[in-house]
Scaffold this motif. Sequence first.
Motif, short mmCIF file in Angstrom:
data_model
loop_
_atom_site.label_atom_id
_atom_site.label_comp_id
_atom_site.label_asym_id
_atom_site.label_seq_id
_atom_site.Cartn_x
_atom_site.Cartn_y
_atom_site.Cartn_z
N GLU A 243 -42.45 -55.50 -8.06
CA GLU A 243 -42.50 -54.13 -8.59
C GLU A 243 -42.12 -53.11 -7.53
N ASP A 251 -48.26 -42.96 -12.08
CA ASP A 251 -48.86 -44.17 -12.65
C ASP A 251 -50.39 -44.09 -12.70
N THR A 256 -46.92 -47.42 -16.04
CA THR A 256 -45.86 -48.19 -16.70
C THR A 256 -45.30 -49.27 -15.79
N SER A 257 -45.94 -49.51 -14.65
CA SER A 257 -45.44 -50.50 -13.70
C SER A 257 -45.73 -51.92 -14.17
N ALA A 258 -45.03 -52.88 -13.60
CA ALA A 258 -45.15 -54.27 -14.03
C ALA A 258 -46.50 -54.87 -13.69
N GLN A 260 -49.36 -53.01 -13.00
CA GLN A 260 -50.46 -52.13 -13.38
C GLN A 260 -51.42 -51.86 -12.22
N SER A 465 -47.10 -57.06 -16.95
CA SER A 465 -46.29 -56.79 -18.14
C SER A 465 -45.62 -58.08 -18.63
N ASP A 466 -45.10 -58.03 -19.85
CA ASP A 466 -44.43 -59.19 -20.43
C ASP A 466 -43.20 -59.60 -19.62
N SER A 467 -42.59 -58.65 -18.94
CA SER A 467 -41.39 -58.96 -18.16
C SER A 467 -41.67 -59.92 -17.00
N ARG A 469 -44.24 -62.31 -17.18
CA ARG A 469 -44.96 -63.51 -17.63
C ARG A 469 -44.12 -64.77 -17.61
#
Length: 510
Positions: A243, A251, A256-258, A260, A465-467, A469
């Motif tokens: 990230e 934030d 909105t960061s990957a 969190q 985030s889902d990106s 996973r």
Amino acid sequence: MAAATGERLYWKALIGGSLGFVTFGWDAGVLGGVLLTDEFQSAMGYPDTTTTSMITSVFLLASWLGCMIIAAFGMLLGRRTWILIGCGVQVVGTIISASSYSSGQLIAGRVLIGVGNGFMTSMVPIYVAEMAVVTNRRGQGVNMMIAAASLGTALAYWVDFGMVFAKTQAVWRFPVAFQVFWAFATVAVLYSNPDTPRWFYAKGRTAEADSILERLYGKSITDSKVQQAKLDILASLELERTEAASLRIQDFIWDTSAMQSARRIRTGMILVGMAYLMGIDMIFYYTSTIFEVYIGLKALTASGLAAAATTVLAITNYMGVYWMEKFSRRTWLIVGAVSQTVFMASFTGLLSTPGPATGAAAAAMLFCWIAVFGPTWGPVTYVYSSEIMPLRYRHVGFALSVSCQWVMAFVTVFAGPIAIADPSVGWKTWIWFLVFNVIAIPYVYFFCPETRGRSLEEIDLIFISDSLRGTESAKVLEHTEDRVAVENMAETKDSGSDNAASADEKSSPV
């Protein structure tokens, strides 16, 4: 003597950390039992309410400063090193405080004690959590730190109670000076201990980290369990490197960061800050005063009840250590906030109609509130905040969380007595604390996901985030990769550790 390994090494970290938190609890309680004594009043030149508030509360503001120093420079030195430095600063401050003959000198000494305390309260829970290799003991270990602080407060109040029978300056100087014993004891236990493997991995010092990990598990680094622990830490660091290079201010409002990271830090700050807006510091810095002045008890009775109240907190804290992992973090916090709301509302209502009967009932409600706070909001906020922070920002996030404690405690300890002394405000001051007991309930329910039963690295999976996973690092943390792939990843990380460490240093906020 052979170096400690396995359980013995962890227990040394736990005992040393507990002794460090006794110093925190000792200072939180030691002045509360002597503020109204003639010996203290004469030595300080019979200070007014504002000066007395400053004497007690400046320690809290200085503790905030200590936390800010850790947030800025905490990664430069190890967790253990900052703890030892904190002990040294506290010793100097205690010597100045115990020899004081003016409020100015006492305030200066308490500033130093507070800075040292900020170092220790920021780093001790992290140190203990990162040295725990058994997941279901981590919460109990950090919980024990808060229990130790409560024990320190109780011991200080009982020493104060015993000293009221003396008629010299020792009435307050001895209890204040005795804090150096706990600082020296902390150093004696932790001096021979290493720093945490997670800190060494984060700094790119892989060989040292491997060695400490072997000592913690009592097994070779090639053992499957030890190797998996190493890979989890490396995978967590790798996820963090994907990230942005640093935390972004926006934030902290909407993350909105990957990873969190800002959301996790914000959650810890709100939780710990809220815990200390519920009234605990107001209660324990002025317990004797509350019983004597506002409930109308005799001085000796008030002092004894104050010591008993701190003892209740210590006992319930240690009960919480035993039962910590029996219930989820959310259960402890929500049930605690609901129960505390009931007792604080009753206490406030009873204070509004002063009299012997209502005074006794108010004291009972205060004891009940303390008994609930002991195993719930007292320790669990520390446990939760130390768990949810990402590794790279753990020192920043936890230091900022604890700094919120000190800021909120300063506000309540400084302004609270002044408000209560104002006839137009008086008992209504406690409505302020009641409000925060109430709003804690929905905050935990809606904004605090459960962390029990996960390793510190697996907690990343709650927030990413889902990106991220589908990445190799996330799969390692999920333990879904086959062993060959995992070992190949380990070799890649080890061979590139120097470059990775360099990149980490560049992206670190310190």
